[in-house]
Design an enzyme around this catalytic site. Structure first.
Site, short mmCIF file in Angstrom:
data_model
loop_
_atom_site.label_atom_id
_atom_site.label_comp_id
_atom_site.label_asym_id
_atom_site.label_seq_id
_atom_site.Cartn_x
_atom_site.Cartn_y
_atom_site.Cartn_z
N ASP A 207 8.41 0.50 -1.03
CA ASP A 207 8.66 1.94 -1.10
C ASP A 207 9.55 2.35 0.06
OD1 ASP A 207 5.92 1.36 0.32
OD2 ASP A 207 6.80 3.10 1.30
N ASP A 209 9.84 5.03 3.05
CA ASP A 209 8.89 5.88 3.77
C ASP A 209 9.29 7.35 3.70
OD1 ASP A 209 6.58 4.72 4.90
OD2 ASP A 209 7.07 5.61 6.83
#
Ligand SMILES: [Zn+2]
Length: 268
Positions: A207, A209
């Site tokens: 992912d 951040d």
């Protein structure tokens, strides 16, 4: 405990199984039980010991992982090289989900985790370069030839968790020039060094951040989904890296980390 393994793999979130036809070995350590019984089997011509960092059912959150028992257990089985896959968040807009990062630096932002084996005496191990140089270069070269060109350097900042970062924290980490953020890389790396083990991280970005580029903040579901989508590829890569690891430990800085240091007890 006889030496029955050469290479250790500590699997991260989503990386709970690795070896088929493996034998389960229960190892007791002076630091309690490891996250799980270690499985030992042959892979790519090497004897490999596998340990799922969080337990097979992910029962240990990052701050509760028995890091000391895990590394001690591997060493007591004869392991001298540790490969450590983990899921990380990206602090770098161009490193999206699926990017493999093999960092060369670490920043410790954890709090309250026991990060040494040596509670007596002065045992200051060198840690300027926290990861095994030979392990890193073999991992980078292997990933390249496997067609998964990695980011071959970068700084992993390890946060306490379990929560993810705030937007302000993410922006701060990114502004420092740090590359990726995770929750388990410390104290794992330093404990490996304290046992004179070679330790090589393999960080899979799951992912972006919060606050970095258009990152919206991250959910646990996203992390697990992104990891699941890449876990087979990561397993295949780990098997190839194992194949190019030497049977004996390199005569390198990891092997010599404890030279001249008076240890309060004998290593397993
Ligand atoms: Zn090394």
């Amino acid at each position: 405990m006889p030496d029955i393994a050469e290479i250790g793999v500590i699997g991260g979130s989503g990386f709970y199984e690795f070896l088929t036809d493996a034998e389960e070995v229960k190892v007791e350590t002076p630091f309690g039980e490891p996250s799980e019984a270690v499985t030992v089997g042959e892979l790519s011509g090497r004897r490999v010991a596998f340990l799922p960092r969080h337990g097979r059912d992910h029962r240990f959150p990052p701050h509760k992982i028995p890091y000391r028992a895990n590394l001690w257990a591997l060493r007591s089985l004869g392991v001298h090289q540790v490969l450590a896959p983990s899921a990380v968040g990206s602090l770098t807009a161009s490193y999206g989900p699926g990017t493999l990062v093999i960092p060369d630096q670490l920043v410790d932002r954890t709090t309250g985790r026991t990060q040494t084996y040596y509670d007596a005496g002065a045992c200051h191990v060198p840690f300027a370069d926290p990861y095994c140089p030979g392990g890193r270069s073999r991992a980078i070269a292997t990933a390249r030839s496997f067609g998964w060109v990695p980011a071959g350097s970068g700084t992993l900042v390890v946060i306490e968790g379990q929560r993810f970062s705030t937007r302000a924290e993410s922006l701060w980490y990114a502004a420092q020039g740090w590359t990726i953020v995770g929750m388990t890389g410390h104290p794992e790396a330093v404990l490996a060094r304290e046992l004179a083990l070679c330790y090589t991280p393999l960080c899979l970005v799951t992912d972006t951040d919060a606050g970095v580029d258009e990152g919206d903040g991250v959910t646990q579901a996203e992390v697990f989904e992104a990891f699941a989508g890449n876990v087979k590829r990561l397993r295949d890569l780990v098997a190839r890296i194992i194949a190019v690891f030497p049977a004996q430990q390199d005569d390198d800085m990891c092997a010599h980390a404890l030279d001249g240091i008076q240890l309060p007890f004998e290593l397993p």
